[in-house]
Scaffold this motif. Structure first.
Motif, mmCIF file in Angstrom:
data_model
loop_
_atom_site.group_PDB
_atom_site.id
_atom_site.type_symbol
_atom_site.label_atom_id
_atom_site.label_comp_id
_atom_site.label_asym_id
_atom_site.label_seq_id
_atom_site.Cartn_x
_atom_site.Cartn_y
_atom_site.Cartn_z
ATOM 1 N N LEU A 54 0.857 -1.201 0.000
ATOM 2 C CA LEU A 54 0.000 0.000 0.000
ATOM 3 C C LEU A 54 0.887 1.242 0.000
ATOM 4 N N GLU A 55 0.462 2.256 -0.749
ATOM 5 C CA GLU A 55 1.271 3.483 -0.799
ATOM 6 C C GLU A 55 1.421 4.127 0.575
ATOM 7 N N SER A 56 0.481 3.852 1.468
ATOM 8 C CA SER A 56 0.552 4.443 2.810
ATOM 9 C C SER A 56 1.633 3.793 3.671
ATOM 10 N N SER A 57 2.188 2.652 3.221
ATOM 11 C CA SER A 57 3.180 1.947 4.043
ATOM 12 C C SER A 57 4.529 2.650 3.984
ATOM 13 N N PRO A 58 5.206 2.763 5.130
ATOM 14 C CA PRO A 58 6.556 3.338 5.109
ATOM 15 C C PRO A 58 7.542 2.475 4.306
ATOM 16 N N TYR A 59 7.155 1.246 4.010
ATOM 17 C CA TYR A 59 8.056 0.332 3.300
ATOM 18 C C TYR A 59 7.712 0.185 1.821
ATOM 19 N N PHE A 60 6.735 0.987 1.360
ATOM 20 C CA PHE A 60 6.267 0.883 -0.032
ATOM 21 C C PHE A 60 7.432 0.998 -1.022
ATOM 22 N N ASP A 61 8.350 1.948 -0.791
ATOM 23 C CA ASP A 61 9.456 2.156 -1.738
ATOM 24 C C ASP A 61 10.446 0.995 -1.748
ATOM 25 N N ARG A 62 10.552 0.299 -0.604
ATOM 26 C CA ARG A 62 11.494 -0.827 -0.556
ATOM 27 C C ARG A 62 11.002 -2.011 -1.373
ATOM 28 N N VAL A 63 9.687 -2.087 -1.602
ATOM 29 C CA VAL A 63 9.160 -3.220 -2.368
ATOM 30 C C VAL A 63 9.841 -3.281 -3.729
ATOM 31 N N LYS A 64 10.022 -2.124 -4.365
ATOM 32 C CA LYS A 64 10.581 -2.076 -5.733
ATOM 33 C C LYS A 64 11.975 -2.685 -5.795
ATOM 34 N N THR A 65 12.784 -2.469 -4.758
ATOM 35 C CA THR A 65 14.147 -2.994 -4.824
ATOM 36 C C THR A 65 14.276 -4.377 -4.181
ATOM 37 N N VAL A 66 13.580 -4.606 -3.066
ATOM 38 C CA VAL A 66 13.787 -5.859 -2.317
ATOM 39 C C VAL A 66 12.925 -6.995 -2.871
ATOM 40 N N CYS A 67 11.670 -6.704 -3.191
ATOM 41 C CA CYS A 67 10.757 -7.757 -3.663
ATOM 42 C C CYS A 67 9.872 -7.191 -4.767
ATOM 43 N N PRO A 68 10.469 -6.965 -5.946
ATOM 44 C CA PRO A 68 9.771 -6.238 -7.020
ATOM 45 C C PRO A 68 8.495 -6.909 -7.528
ATOM 46 N N ARG A 69 8.334 -8.209 -7.291
ATOM 47 C CA ARG A 69 7.112 -8.859 -7.775
ATOM 48 C C ARG A 69 5.964 -8.743 -6.777
ATOM 49 N N GLY A 70 6.208 -8.064 -5.667
ATOM 50 C CA GLY A 70 5.117 -7.849 -4.721
ATOM 51 C C GLY A 70 5.544 -8.070 -3.289
ATOM 52 N N ALA A 71 4.719 -7.543 -2.384
ATOM 53 C CA ALA A 71 5.065 -7.495 -0.964
ATOM 54 C C ALA A 71 4.553 -8.713 -0.198
ATOM 55 N N GLY A 72 4.218 -9.791 -0.918
ATOM 56 C CA GLY A 72 3.801 -11.010 -0.240
ATOM 57 C C GLY A 72 2.327 -11.013 0.102
ATOM 58 N N ALA A 73 1.938 -11.882 0.993
ATOM 59 C CA ALA A 73 0.517 -12.103 1.259
ATOM 60 C C ALA A 73 0.190 -12.021 2.746
ATOM 61 N N LEU A 74 1.126 -11.507 3.533
ATOM 62 C CA LEU A 74 0.912 -11.417 4.978
ATOM 63 C C LEU A 74 0.794 -9.965 5.376
ATOM 64 N N PHE A 75 -0.183 -9.649 6.172
ATOM 65 C CA PHE A 75 -0.217 -8.315 6.757
ATOM 66 C C PHE A 75 -1.132 -8.336 7.965
ATOM 67 N N THR A 76 -1.086 -7.249 8.698
ATOM 68 C CA THR A 76 -1.996 -7.127 9.830
ATOM 69 C C THR A 76 -2.927 -5.949 9.573
ATOM 70 N N PHE A 77 -4.078 -5.979 10.228
ATOM 71 C CA PHE A 77 -4.926 -4.787 10.223
ATOM 72 C C PHE A 77 -5.580 -4.630 11.589
#
Ligand SMILES: *Cc1c(COP(=O)(O)O)cnc(C)c1O
Length: 433
Positions: free
Chosen positions: A327-350
């Protein structure tokens, strides 16, 4: 044990089916047979002696090696871009197996605060009985990582995508800190899988997996794996004598000198599996080999579903916040592009409005989501981490790990996203009524 029978130039989708698997030499069986045997007949006494002296590679006894398990190790090594791998009975076994050749009484590791709850417990409590210890630091604070490393630190340990909060680690930055200190970086790549993230390309020395999760994918068997990049020079200092110095249990053999880039893998089998016995069984290896054949297809769907559901939840009034790094609101959104470019996985909390009580009601009213202590299944799963997987942690540790008491953790499956959203919608209505 080495990974390259299929050739390094093949793409991920080809390797996930073919790496480590060749037609069975005895029968021509196209699928990897389940070698359900504990022992292997020696050709003669000289053959047996050569195997026991590690002068010849072959099968002796299934606590050490088994052809089905070896095929799995080769496949995971190929997908991670490593030179070798050792499979073990669980993800937690893999963590001990990764540390074993590096550690000794009085030695420590520097670990991220954002780890699977069971790993925090293993590192903060259980390893003390071996005389090992862990220092937990925030891996976003590179100075803190640097400061925590001392003369007795043997490794740095983190998760590429950290369960449960969806934290993305800047693997390269931490690898550079470990490198400067002359120690290996170990990455737990369970949540990302090599399809989303290949930590070795970001400087990791070792990669550990709980194959129980996405790699097997169906929630059927537990297993683990340690992949070696082959890139670490164990002889550069005298810090890693198990790998660089003469080994008394093998007549003074030096693993690094004898096996070169495969030193860690050979040590893990010849000493680690032989003496610790955390062996994967061939049935479990078979299930995991089957799972990996479809890994990329499943991960693409896991990610697409997670993105859709995270967005829907974030826009919903009954939800306070969502931690998904996609999600763009995540502080880690920009790291997705370099660390895991195919996506941020399927785990999260809400976080559900209404706190702890609303979380519990939500979980109890879901129909498709299963309330289980697992992740990385084709099925969608949910759990309240603070009262279960992260229960042994105090509240500060829970918050640092991303398992705040007011959040639920989801592992999004590969069902129809619209059905999952409808299920969440009806359960949120009941939870917040
Ligand atoms: C599940 C898990 C482990 C432990 O693996 P087991 O197979 O359950 O022993 C370690 N790390 C992560 C990130 C996990 O999700």
């Amino acid at each position: 044990m080495s990974s390259d029978q299929s050739g390094p130039s093949y793409g991920f989708d080809t390797l996930q089916i073919h790496a480590g698997a060749r037609p069975d030499p005895a029968t021509g069986a196209r699928q990897v047979p389940i070698y359900q045997t504990t022992a292997y007949v020696f050709r003669d006494a000289d053959h047996a002696a050569a195997l026991f002296n590690l002068q010849e590679v072959g099968y002796i006894y299934s606590r050490l090696t088994n052809p089905t398990v070896a095929a799995l190790g080769e496949r995971i090594a190929a997908l991670e871009g490593g030179v070798g791998a050792v499979c073990c009975s669980s993800g937690h076994a893999a963590q001990i197996m990764a540390l074993f050749p590096l550690m000794a009484p009085g030695k420590n590791i520097v670990a991220s605060t954002r780890l699977y709850g069971g790993t925090v417990t293993q590192f903060s409590q259980t390893i003390k009985r071996f005389g090992w210890s862990a220092k937990f630091v925030d891996f976003d604070d590179l100075d803190a990582v640097r400061d925590a490393i001392d003369d007795d630190t043997q490794a740095v340990f983190g998760e590429a995508i950290a369960n449960p909060g969806g934290y993305i680690m800047d693997v390269r930055a931490v690898a550079d800190v470990a490198d400067a200190a002359g120690i290996p970086l170990i990455i737990d790549n369970t949540s990302a899988t090599p399809y989303l993230c290949r930590p070795i390309e970001h400087g990791a020395t070792l990669v550990v997996h709980s194959t129980t999760k996405f790699l097997t994918g169906n929630g059927t068997v537990t297993g683990g794996c340690v992949v070696d990049s082959g890139n670490f020079d164990w002889t550069a200092s005298d810090r890693f004598p198990s790998l660089s110095a003469p080994e008394p249990a093998y007549h003074g053999l030096k693993f690094a000198e004898t096996f070169g880039p495969l030193a860690f893998t050979f040590h893990s089998i010849a000493i680690g599996l032989r003496d610790l016995g955390m062996t994967l069984n061939p049935q479990a290896a078979h299930y995991t080999l089957m799972g990996i054949e479809t890994l990329s297809l499943r991960m693409d769907r896991h990610v697409a579903n997670a993105e859709k559901i995270a967005k829907w939840l974030e826009a919903d009034d009954r939800v306070d916040y969502v931690t998904y790094a996609g999600l763009e609101s995540s502080p880690y959104f920009d790291r997705v592009k370099t660390v895991c470019p195919r996506g941020a996985g399927a785990l999260f909390t809400f976080a559900v409005k209404g706190g702890y009580d609303a979380c519990i009601k939500l979980i109890e009213n879901l129909e498709i989501f299963s309330h289980v202590a697992n992740l990385g299944d084709t099925r969608s799963l949910i759990i309240h981490s603070a009262s279960t997987t992260h229960r042994q942690l105090d509240e500060d540790q829970q918050r640092a790990a991303g398992a705040d008491p007011e959040v639920v953790r989801v592992s999004i499956g590969i069902e129809d996203a619209d059905d999952l959203i409808a299920d969440l919608d009806q359960a949120l209505a009941k939870a917040t009524a």
